[in-house]
Design an enzyme around this catalytic site. Structure first.
Site, PDB file in Angstrom:
ATOM      1  CG  ASP A   1      -2.274  12.057 -32.286  1.00  0.00           C
ATOM      2  OD1 ASP A   1      -3.124  11.664 -31.481  1.00  0.00           O
ATOM      3  OD2 ASP A   1      -1.342  12.816 -31.973  1.00  0.00           O
TER       4      ASP A   1
ATOM      5  CG  ASP B   1       0.354  13.902 -25.165  1.00  0.00           C
ATOM      6  OD1 ASP B   1      -0.194  12.891 -25.644  1.00  0.00           O
ATOM      7  OD2 ASP B   1       0.628  14.911 -25.830  1.00  0.00           O
TER       8      ASP B   1
HETATM    9  C1  GAL Z   1      -0.679  14.451 -29.258  1.00  0.00           C
HETATM   10  C2  GAL Z   1       0.354  13.359 -29.118  1.00  0.00           C
HETATM   11  C3  GAL Z   1       1.691  14.029 -28.930  1.00  0.00           C
HETATM   12  C4  GAL Z   1       1.978  14.876 -30.159  1.00  0.00           C
HETATM   13  C5  GAL Z   1       0.849  15.863 -30.396  1.00  0.00           C
HETATM   14  C6  GAL Z   1       1.010  16.613 -31.699  1.00  0.00           C
HETATM   15  O1  GAL Z   1      -1.919  13.904 -29.370  1.00  0.00           O
HETATM   16  O2  GAL Z   1       0.036  12.530 -28.024  1.00  0.00           O
HETATM   17  O3  GAL Z   1       2.685  13.056 -28.697  1.00  0.00           O
HETATM   18  O4  GAL Z   1       2.155  14.032 -31.256  1.00  0.00           O
HETATM   19  O5  GAL Z   1      -0.396  15.216 -30.424  1.00  0.00           O
HETATM   20  O6  GAL Z   1       0.017  17.550 -31.885  1.00  0.00           O
END
Ligand code: GAL
Length: 678
Positions: A405, A485
């Site tokens: 991430d 997301d």
């Molecule tokens: C976001 C990501 C999600 C998930 C989440 C976990 O940034 O896009 O898919 O992984 O973090 O905290």
């Protein structure tokens, strides 16, 4: 009392009861289980997080709190006079990024009032709407046209003044009936899934031949290079290749109902993920509630439901396998790293190697998640300063996939120290426009992953910043998210779809654009409920992800898979579009009104075409621009979902008739019909 007098008395008592109670009907007195909202459920008389309802410092005793996108419908049948409320984003998300919404009131389907765009901290806005003769009142909160992060929306002091009844019924949205298009696979064996598989020299090899059909089934192969072995009973190919090269293998499967064979090209070289990864990820259903047990059950279900026989492979743990920076939940607290700096899983996970072994023993592969900053988006331990140690830990445990991430790294690029307790965990898509800085953490982890003695698919999750599709492959990325997301609704999905045309040309074997995980089945980020997409929207969703050559990651609670969702996930001809070895991502090549036409060239020379209706009504048209699909001559037309030929057409001379449901798709394959030999 004679019967006539009794009936009159009843009537009178009914009227006096009704008039006694006529007046104010508070929305927080109604049944709110029909509310549709993103994740969780609405809360009466409190904010979503359990605090007092508070907007810009002002607290309120009555009302309800909901999460955008949100919808509530109340049947009035002409019995109400007015609706009034104050609206705003709850202060409980103050300081968090992204809170922006629009409150909308619809009466009998017409928009009568809107708050305009409201952000966190804006003072409560009053809303007064006349309701005389109105049959249906709808209270809607949109995401403010960005995303719905921290969109905690309050309708406070919300009430209906009524002339008659003392309460009103809330109504659930009419759902359209799911319909299954995927034909049941035959009892005889059929080998499905990828026809090409990449592995690096020296890496442990695991490929489970995906074959549907009656069990028991036995497997064999010809052309397997030295170093690999196929288990005749399980269909698993394991071992190790030392020499780079391309090996043409013929896979065979047989059972009491018949036999089949299918080619597999094994390419031992530098590149892995030669077709988009297919699997499951814990985030869209469990989010912060994930545990090793739930992950194991998802893996078991992948096998039990037969999904493994259609190419589904990875079982990926997302955020919350590590300890948290500040949680009070005892299962998330504890040292984030040991004295030597080794990352420690939280107590819900314990032994990570045991988990990866469990998954491998089922013939599946295991995935994990981290972030390049000190904290992940969920506030758990990230990899900053420990990248090599973490890459070694993942490989040592036996993981095959890393989703990496961006969270809390953005703060570092803006000058905050890694140790700063104020360093924000959550910062989707925020940080730097400097490409070098944007690439740095991915290049670093990419190099360390490449040094490991096993193949680890590397999935970048930085939401498309700095046009990641231009450079993701150069930092060893196998896929990269192209947007923020996805959330569980049509609008979010539509916006993501519309953003795919720009990165499309950069997809190729080993390097995939990732439009985020699937929102089919039971999803809900800790509170899984049936997806809010209609059946037609779900067909469009899965078809387009396949046309896009997207990584396919099921996001739902696997134990709640129903026949309809399984039908969506097991159509081998649709999946074959995603897994096509050419790896060309579909592009929108034409539009007709609300219909967008996506075309994808396949390795065998045929062309898959998705006619997608983004409009609010079914579309009926005779599509004439077939030449725009770069096709010529006589073509056979195959309905891919139904897996059958539906006719032939001569390009340039004939049009093709289409009936496309609202938000639905017609998915066809055009294959040249050989000219007759004179
Ligand atoms: C976001 C990501 C999600 C998930 C989440 C976990 O940034 O896009 O898919 O992984 O973090 O905290």
């Amino acid at each position: 009392m004679n019967p006539r007098h009794f009936a009159v008395a009843l009537l009178i008592s009914f009227f006096s009861f009704a008039s006694l109670n006529a007046g104010t009907v508070w929305i927080d007195e109604l049944n709110l289980t029909t509310v549709e909202q993103e994740g969780g459920a609405p809360v009466k008389k409190l904010a979503l997080g359990g605090h007092a309802l508070t907007i810009a410092g002002q607290t309120f005793a009555r009302g309800y709190s909901t999460h955008a996108e949100s919808w509530l419908a109340i049947q009035l049948d002409g019995q109400a006079r007015t609706f009034s409320a104050k609206v705003g984003i709850d202060d409980e998300v103050k300081g968090k990024p992204g809170g922006s919404v629009e409150f909308v009131v619809l009466v009998d389907g017409q928009k009568l009032w809107s708050s305009g765009l409201m952000r966190t901290g804006d003072a409560a806005k009053p809303c007064d709407v006349p309701l005389a003769k109105v049959k249906l009142l709808e209270l809607v909160v949109t995401d403010g046209e960005d995303n719905n992060y921290y969109d905690h929306a309050d309708w406070v002091d919300a009430k209906i003044e009524s002339a008659g009844p003392s309460t009103f019924a809330t109504v659930a949205r009419a759902v359209s009936e799911p319909y299954i298009l995927t034909p049941a696979p035959p009892a005889s064996p059929r080998i499905n899934g990828a026809r090409v598989f990449g592995v690096r020299p020296g890496s442990p090899f695991l490929f489970t031949v995906p074959a549907s059909g009656q069990r028991p089934m036995t497997f064999s192969a010809t052309g397997l290079p030295a170093g690999l072995e196929l288990d005749a009973m399980t269909g698993r190919i394991t071992g190790r290749l030392t020499n780079p090269g391309t090996y043409a293998v013929i896979l065979r499967a047989g059972n009491a109902a018949g036999r089949t064979e299918s080619p597999l090209r094994i390419v031992c070289g530098d590149q892995i993920a030669l077709t988009p990864p297919m699997g499951w990820n814990s985030w869209n259903c469990f989010a912060q509630e994930v545990s090793a047990d739930k992950v194991k059950r998802a893996a078991d279900t992948m096998v039990r439901t037969g999904l493994i026989n259609h190419g589904w492979t990875y079982i990926n743990v997302d955020d919350f396998w590590q300890n948290h920076r500040a949680s009070k939940d005892p299962t998330l607290t504890g040292e984030v790293r040991d004295a030597q700096g080794n990352i420690r899983p939280n107590s819900r996970f314990g032994d990570m190697k045991a988990l990866a072994d469990y998954i491998h023993n089922l013939g599946l592969k295991a995935g994990l998640y981290s972030s390049p900053g000190p904290w992940t988006c969920g506030g758990c331990a990230g990899s900053y300063g420990h990248e090599l140690q973490d890459a070694q830990a993942y490989a040592g445990w036996g993981f095959d996939y890393l989703k990496y991430d961006w969270c809390s790294y953005g703060g570092l690029t803006l000058g905050l120290a890694a140790s700063d307790p104020k360093l924000p965990s959550v910062e989707w898509g925020k940080g730097t426009s400097n490409v070098d800085l944007a690439q740095k953490p991915y290049r670093l982890m990419g190099e360390y992953l490449r040094q490991q003695p096993r193949d680890i698919v590397y999935s970048l999750c930085q939401y498309g910043m700095s046009d990641v599709w231009l450079w993701g492959g150069s930092v060893a990325g196998n896929s990269w998210r192209t947007t923020n997301d996805i959330s569980g609704n049509w609008k979010s999905m539509r916006n993501i779809i519309l953003a795919q045309d720009i990165p499309a040309p950069w997809a190729k074997p080993g390097n995939w654009n990732d439009p985020d995980m699937l929102i089919l089945g039971y999803i809900g980020w800790g509170n899984p409920k049936p997806t809010r997409l209609t059946p037609d929207e779900q067909y469009l969703h899965f078809s387009l992800w396949c046309l896009f050559s997207a990584p396919l990651l099921i996001g739902c609670d696997m134990e709640k898979l129903d026949a309809f969702t399984l039908g969506l996930l097991t159509n081998d001809e649709v999946i074959a579009l995603d897994q096509d070895p050419l790896g060309q991502q579909a592009r929108c090549v034409d539009t007709v009104g609300d219909v967008r036409v996506y075309s994808k060239k396949l390795e065998d020379g045929s062309v898959a075409v998705g006619f997608c209706n983004f409009g609010a009504r079914p579309a009926e048209l005779k599509y004439a621009n077939l030449a725009g699909l770069r096709l010529a001559g006589r073509q056979q037309v195959r309905d891919i979902w139904r897996q059958k030929v539906v006719g032939t057409v001569t390009i340039g001379r004939e049009a093709w008739p289409l009936v496309i449901p609202t938000h639905g798709i017609v998915l066809l394959k055009f294959t040249a019909v050989p000219a007759p030999i004179p």
